[in-house]
Design an enzyme around this catalytic site. Structure first.
Site, PDB file in Angstrom:
ATOM      1  N   CYS A 166      22.928 -53.973 -25.119  1.00 32.54           N
ATOM      2  CA  CYS A 166      23.735 -54.214 -24.290  1.00 32.54           C
ATOM      3  C   CYS A 166      23.939 -55.757 -23.949  1.00 32.54           C
ATOM      4  O   CYS A 166      23.287 -56.483 -23.973  1.00 32.54           O
ATOM      5  CB  CYS A 166      22.577 -54.054 -23.051  1.00 32.54           C
ATOM      6  SG  CYS A 166      23.964 -54.591 -21.661  1.00 32.54           S
ATOM      7  N   SER A 209       9.206 -46.508   4.061  1.00 33.64           N
ATOM      8  CA  SER A 209       8.855 -47.719   3.687  1.00 33.64           C
ATOM      9  C   SER A 209       8.235 -48.654   4.342  1.00 33.64           C
ATOM     10  O   SER A 209       8.136 -47.902   5.669  1.00 33.64           O
ATOM     11  CB  SER A 209      10.426 -48.410   3.424  1.00 33.64           C
ATOM     12  OG  SER A 209      10.226 -49.671   3.517  1.00 33.64           O
ATOM     13  N   SER A 269      14.569 -50.883  -2.457  1.00 32.96           N
ATOM     14  CA  SER A 269      14.731 -52.293  -2.854  1.00 32.96           C
ATOM     15  C   SER A 269      14.205 -53.225  -3.525  1.00 32.96           C
ATOM     16  O   SER A 269      14.518 -54.967  -3.996  1.00 32.96           O
ATOM     17  CB  SER A 269      15.186 -52.611  -1.203  1.00 32.96           C
ATOM     18  OG  SER A 269      15.331 -51.824  -0.328  1.00 32.96           O
ATOM     19  N   CYS A 327      27.326 -49.844 -24.406  1.00 34.82           N
ATOM     20  CA  CYS A 327      26.136 -49.811 -25.215  1.00 34.82           C
ATOM     21  C   CYS A 327      25.794 -48.248 -25.282  1.00 34.82           C
ATOM     22  O   CYS A 327      25.116 -48.055 -25.938  1.00 34.82           O
ATOM     23  CB  CYS A 327      25.460 -50.632 -24.076  1.00 34.82           C
ATOM     24  SG  CYS A 327      24.563 -50.509 -23.056  1.00 34.82           S
ATOM     25  N   HIS A 334       7.014 -55.918   1.006  1.00 39.25           N
ATOM     26  CA  HIS A 334       6.906 -56.277   2.629  1.00 39.25           C
ATOM     27  C   HIS A 334       5.468 -56.968   3.087  1.00 39.25           C
ATOM     28  O   HIS A 334       4.532 -56.528   2.368  1.00 39.25           O
ATOM     29  CB  HIS A 334       7.512 -55.092   3.368  1.00 39.25           C
ATOM     30  CG  HIS A 334       9.222 -54.756   3.329  1.00 39.25           C
ATOM     31  ND1 HIS A 334       9.902 -55.278   3.586  1.00 39.25           N
ATOM     32  CD2 HIS A 334       9.353 -53.604   2.581  1.00 39.25           C
ATOM     33  CE1 HIS A 334      11.101 -54.400   3.033  1.00 39.25           C
ATOM     34  NE2 HIS A 334      10.831 -53.523   2.675  1.00 39.25           N
ATOM     35  N   CYS A 389      25.905 -57.252 -21.102  1.00 41.31           N
ATOM     36  CA  CYS A 389      26.018 -57.733 -20.336  1.00 41.31           C
ATOM     37  C   CYS A 389      24.758 -58.420 -20.049  1.00 41.31           C
ATOM     38  O   CYS A 389      24.971 -58.996 -19.043  1.00 41.31           O
ATOM     39  CB  CYS A 389      25.785 -56.509 -19.174  1.00 41.31           C
ATOM     40  SG  CYS A 389      28.363 -55.908 -19.941  1.00 41.31           S
ATOM     41  N   ARG A 442      14.321 -41.958   1.705  1.00 41.09           N
ATOM     42  CA  ARG A 442      12.875 -42.231   1.854  1.00 41.09           C
ATOM     43  C   ARG A 442      11.595 -40.655   2.739  1.00 41.09           C
ATOM     44  O   ARG A 442      12.866 -40.483   3.582  1.00 41.09           O
ATOM     45  CB  ARG A 442      12.670 -43.387   3.056  1.00 41.09           C
ATOM     46  CG  ARG A 442      13.728 -45.056   2.285  1.00 41.09           C
ATOM     47  CD  ARG A 442      13.186 -45.211   4.256  1.00 41.09           C
ATOM     48  NE  ARG A 442      14.660 -46.392   4.065  1.00 41.09           N
ATOM     49  CZ  ARG A 442      15.712 -46.209   4.078  1.00 41.09           C
ATOM     50  NH1 ARG A 442      16.549 -45.100   3.762  1.00 41.09           N
ATOM     51  NH2 ARG A 442      16.673 -47.523   4.503  1.00 41.09           N
TER      52      ARG A 442
HETATM   53  C1  LIG Z   1      17.243 -46.981  -0.155  1.00 40.51           C
HETATM   54  C2  LIG Z   1      15.808 -47.327  -0.170  1.00 40.51           C
HETATM   55  C3  LIG Z   1      15.169 -48.767   0.604  1.00 40.51           C
HETATM   56  C4  LIG Z   1      12.879 -48.703   0.147  1.00 40.51           C
HETATM   57  N1  LIG Z   1      13.207 -49.984   0.182  1.00 40.51           N
HETATM   58  C5  LIG Z   1      11.860 -50.456  -0.567  1.00 40.51           C
HETATM   59  C6  LIG Z   1      11.558 -51.758  -0.162  1.00 40.51           C
HETATM   60  O1  LIG Z   1      12.196 -52.610   0.072  1.00 40.51           O
HETATM   61  N2  LIG Z   1       9.952 -52.303  -0.224  1.00 40.51           N
HETATM   62  C7  LIG Z   1       9.098 -50.445   0.557  1.00 40.51           C
HETATM   63  O2  LIG Z   1       7.991 -51.321   0.131  1.00 40.51           O
HETATM   64  N3  LIG Z   1      10.086 -49.567  -0.036  1.00 40.51           N
HETATM   65  C8  LIG Z   1      11.344 -49.053  -0.181  1.00 40.51           C
HETATM   66  N4  LIG Z   1      11.258 -48.443   0.332  1.00 40.51           N
HETATM   67  C9  LIG Z   1       9.971 -46.664  -0.210  1.00 40.51           C
HETATM   68  C10 LIG Z   1       9.653 -46.578  -1.058  1.00 40.51           C
HETATM   69  O3  LIG Z   1      10.115 -46.698  -2.439  1.00 40.51           O
HETATM   70  C11 LIG Z   1       8.507 -45.319  -0.895  1.00 40.51           C
HETATM   71  O4  LIG Z   1       7.159 -45.629   0.117  1.00 40.51           O
HETATM   72  C12 LIG Z   1       7.707 -45.187  -2.053  1.00 40.51           C
HETATM   73  O5  LIG Z   1       8.695 -45.192  -2.839  1.00 40.51           O
HETATM   74  C13 LIG Z   1       6.734 -43.851  -2.234  1.00 40.51           C
HETATM   75  O6  LIG Z   1       6.447 -43.691  -3.461  1.00 40.51           O
HETATM   76  P1  LIG Z   1       5.718 -41.966  -3.551  1.00 40.51           P
HETATM   77  O7  LIG Z   1       4.726 -42.598  -5.185  1.00 40.51           O
HETATM   78  O8  LIG Z   1       4.699 -42.008  -3.052  1.00 40.51           O
HETATM   79  O9  LIG Z   1       6.677 -41.027  -3.504  1.00 40.51           O
HETATM   80  P2  LIG Z   1       7.931 -41.206  -5.048  1.00 40.51           P
HETATM   81  O10 LIG Z   1       8.219 -42.229  -6.218  1.00 40.51           O
HETATM   82  O11 LIG Z   1       8.954 -39.815  -4.717  1.00 40.51           O
HETATM   83  O12 LIG Z   1       7.053 -40.568  -6.274  1.00 40.51           O
HETATM   84  C14 LIG Z   1       6.710 -39.045  -5.325  1.00 40.51           C
HETATM   85  C15 LIG Z   1       7.098 -37.926  -7.131  1.00 40.51           C
HETATM   86  O13 LIG Z   1       6.370 -37.233  -7.021  1.00 40.51           O
HETATM   87  C16 LIG Z   1       7.387 -35.779  -8.069  1.00 40.51           C
HETATM   88  N5  LIG Z   1       6.903 -34.252  -7.017  1.00 40.51           N
HETATM   89  C17 LIG Z   1       7.453 -34.090  -6.088  1.00 40.51           C
HETATM   90  N6  LIG Z   1       7.036 -32.915  -5.569  1.00 40.51           N
HETATM   91  C18 LIG Z   1       6.719 -32.610  -7.253  1.00 40.51           C
HETATM   92  C19 LIG Z   1       5.404 -31.695  -7.496  1.00 40.51           C
HETATM   93  N7  LIG Z   1       5.636 -30.111  -6.820  1.00 40.51           N
HETATM   94  N8  LIG Z   1       5.231 -31.344  -8.850  1.00 40.51           N
HETATM   95  C20 LIG Z   1       5.073 -32.825  -9.540  1.00 40.51           C
HETATM   96  N9  LIG Z   1       5.929 -33.320  -9.291  1.00 40.51           N
HETATM   97  C21 LIG Z   1       6.433 -33.668  -8.013  1.00 40.51           C
HETATM   98  C22 LIG Z   1       8.620 -36.773  -7.373  1.00 40.51           C
HETATM   99  O14 LIG Z   1       9.717 -36.038  -8.451  1.00 40.51           O
HETATM  100  C23 LIG Z   1       8.281 -37.805  -7.303  1.00 40.51           C
HETATM  101  O15 LIG Z   1       8.924 -38.652  -8.520  1.00 40.51           O
HETATM  102  C24 LIG Z   1      12.662 -48.112   0.008  1.00 40.51           C
HETATM  103  C25 LIG Z   1      12.368 -45.907   0.062  1.00 40.51           C
HETATM  104  C26 LIG Z   1      14.770 -46.169   0.276  1.00 40.51           C
HETATM  105  C27 LIG Z   1      15.373 -44.972  -0.639  1.00 40.51           C
END
Ligand SMILES: Cc1cc2nc3c(=O)[nH]c(=O)nc-3n(C[C@H](O)[C@H](O)[C@H](O)COP(=O)(O)OP(=O)(O)OC[C@H]3O[C@@H](n4cnc5c(N)ncnc54)[C@H](O)[C@@H]3O)c2cc1C
Length: 496
Positions: A412, A350, A45, A454, A49, A414, A323
């Site tokens: 684009c 999150s 989103s 687009c 926070h 829009c 998540r």
């Molecule tokens: C619907 C939704 C709403 C949310 N809203 C919020 C919000 O408003 N505010 C907030 O703070 N948080 C929010 N969150 C949580 C937030 O999105 C996550 O906490 C955050 O993005 C996690 O980041 P990350 O880098 O740990 O994981 P990710 O962004 O998932 O990155 C992990 C990466 O690792 C890669 N990967 C996995 N396995 C391997 C492998 N074996 N080799 C190489 N690459 C690999 C994946 O492809 C991915 O790109 C929300 C989540 C969701 C789903």
């Protein structure tokens, strides 16, 4: 031999790469997706926070509030749009009021400034709030940004300061060999002194390859609808329900309406346990099911006169993602005792997007303590993004066009994205290689027609810039090719 290999190029992995680039270290980021930001960091989103809801004493509480402060600083350094527009958690009955008192206590312990505001003062703060609201928890330090722009910016800045990135490069196996770690990928085996596990929804798999202290990720899907700009005139701050406990442990912040930095509104999101961590859409719901679901969500929010009717005709897209909730009910951060040199930054549900700069600093700190590198005196914390054409004054537009005539070509309509901006998104370091990658970097295709007009031109520009055949262009990497065959070939096949 690398000093550090980071597995995963989401907000946490790219943030960690940026932190490590402040030192003279050889760092590689591996990403299994076709682009940086292929996981939860692109599906969220975008709320910053402030840290009012994590249970005090948890990792989530430890990293959330400092992370939010660092996120604002990082956005300013990296030229990423953000707004400290605040957030209101509302209560319409006695149990909601009790919940606000609990959250106020958590916020105090987490060092977050909040206030409980009641009518009539509430109407001065937010005139458009529904008259059934008894009080809100006002969180002035909450805000919004573009989560994918933040992640690209972390990555670009880390790359600018010397970090190497490989996309389409999954870490398939991680194992210890003497003093070093071996990471197997489709491009071969890489040796490294340390590994950072920032694999989000797969962080359990990576941890469980090397440590007996296992954990399990329970993917929790959430969906949003995007409402177009005309709905966003009156609401100035995000409005959120009080958090709900979830059956599998932990909680969700509840439904919210969020004015975005792009000018549109997001409505969402739920939290449902799913089996497939890569789920990005509901299991084939009908349009009616989607509309009914969000109609209920809309009516659960106290939107005053603006909320009397659910604006079905303002829906321009539905998106979602999972998540990475860990069965420990907390972020999994640090070095397991039985795997020295392997550092977890997993279980990143999150608010880990908000917390990512603080998690990154902590995880990079563990690597720095171990490796004792020299400082990178040339570290440049800044990234300059080109000003968005839509936001330019008429004089700025004229100047941009006289320097580069591609600014005069709107691709684009829009979102008013020009050909110059699309070419820049492809040419930038770690640039776009697919239609979705262009969309996330420029907003081309994010508007009302969702790329209907687009996309063909974006496809042509990708071909021109990357020397691709049109049949090779993908929507989002892998098998997602956009065109199946040339018309002539298709006619011949039909005639056969
Ligand atoms: C619907 C939704 C709403 C949310 N809203 C919020 C919000 O408003 N505010 C907030 O703070 N948080 C929010 N969150 C949580 C937030 O999105 C996550 O906490 C955050 O993005 C996690 O980041 P990350 O880098 O740990 O994981 P990710 O962004 O998932 O990155 C992990 C990466 O690792 C890669 N990967 C996995 N396995 C391997 C492998 N074996 N080799 C190489 N690459 C690999 C994946 O492809 C991915 O790109 C929300 C989540 C969701 C789903």
């Amino acid at each position: 031999m690398y000093d550090v290999i980071i597995i995963g190029a989401g907000a946490v992995g790219c943030g960690t790469a940026r932190e490590l680039s402040k030192y003279k270290l050889k760092v590689l980021v591996l990403e299994k997706g076709h682009d940086i930001c292929s996981g939860a960091s692109k599906a969220n989103s975008g709320m910053i926070h402030a840290g009012y809801d994590p249970i005090p004493g948890t990792n989530e509480a430890k990293f959330n509030a400092p992370g939010s402060r660092m996120m604002y600083e990082a956005c300013a350094q990296l030229d990423v749009p953000f707004e400290k527009s605040g957030c209101m958690v509302f209560a319409t009955d006695d149990s909601g009021l009790a919940e606000l008192d609990k959250l106020e206590g958590f916020a105090r312990q987490n060092g977050v400034h909040v206030e409980i505001v009641r009518p009539p003062e509430l109407y001065e703060l937010q005139p458009e709030i529904g008259r059934d609201v008894k009080a809100v928890l006002w969180v002035p330090d909450g805000g919004v940004t573009n989560p994918f722009t933040v992640t690209f910016a972390f990555a670009e800045n880390a790359h600018h300061n010397g970090v190497e990135f490989k996309v389409d490069c999954q870490a398939r196996d991680v194992r210890r060999k003497g003093d070093v770690w071996l990471v197997s990928t489709p491009e071969g085996e890489f040796e490294t002194r340390m590994v950072v596990n920032a694999a989000g929804l797969y962080s359990d798999k990576i941890n469980n390859m090397v440590s007996e202290k296992k954990f399990r990720i329970i993917p929790r899907f959430g969906a949003h609808v995007v409402l177009d700009r005309k709905r966003s005139a009156k609401l100035t701050t995000s409005l959120m329900e009080t958090p709900h406990d979830l059956p599998g442990g932990g909680h969700t912040k509840g439904q919210a309406i969020i004015p975005t930095v792009g000018g549109s509104m997001l409505l969402g999101c739920d939290a449902k346990e799913v089996a497939d961590p890569d789920t990005t859409e509901w299991e084939r719901p009908s349009a009616e099911q989607i509309i009914n679901y969000f109609k209920n969500a809309w009516h659960s929010l106290p939107l005053g006169s603006d909320g009397s009717e659910f604006p079905v005709d303002s829906i321009i897209a539905v998106f979602g993602g999972c998540r990475p909730h860990a069965d420990t009910n907390d972020f999994v951060i640090g070095e397991p005792k039985d795997a020295p040199g392997f550092v977890n930054a997993g279980g990143t549900e999150s608010p880990a997007f908000t917390a990512s700069p603080a998690i990154a600093e902590h995880v990079a700190g563990i690597c720095i303590d171990r490796l004792k590198p020299e400082k990178n005196e040339n570290f440049d914390p800044y990234r300059r993004a080109k000003k968005v054409f839509r936001d330019m004054t008429d004089e700025e537009k004229q100047r941009a066009i006289s320097k580069d005539p591609d600014y005069a070509k709107i691709v684009c309509r829009c979102e008013m994205v020009t050909e110059a901006e699309i070419r820049d998104a492809i040419r930038r370091p770690l640039g776009a290689r697919s239609i979705a990658a262009v969309k996330l970097r420029t907003r081309a295709g994010m508007g009302r027609c969702q790329g209907g007009f687009c996309s063909p031109r974006v496809l042509e520009i990708l071909c021109e810039e990357l020397g691709l055949d049109p049949l090779e262009v993908t929507q989002c990497g892998g098998d997602s090719r956009v065109l199946v065959s040339r018309c002539g070939q298709m006619r011949q096949e039909i005639e056969k």
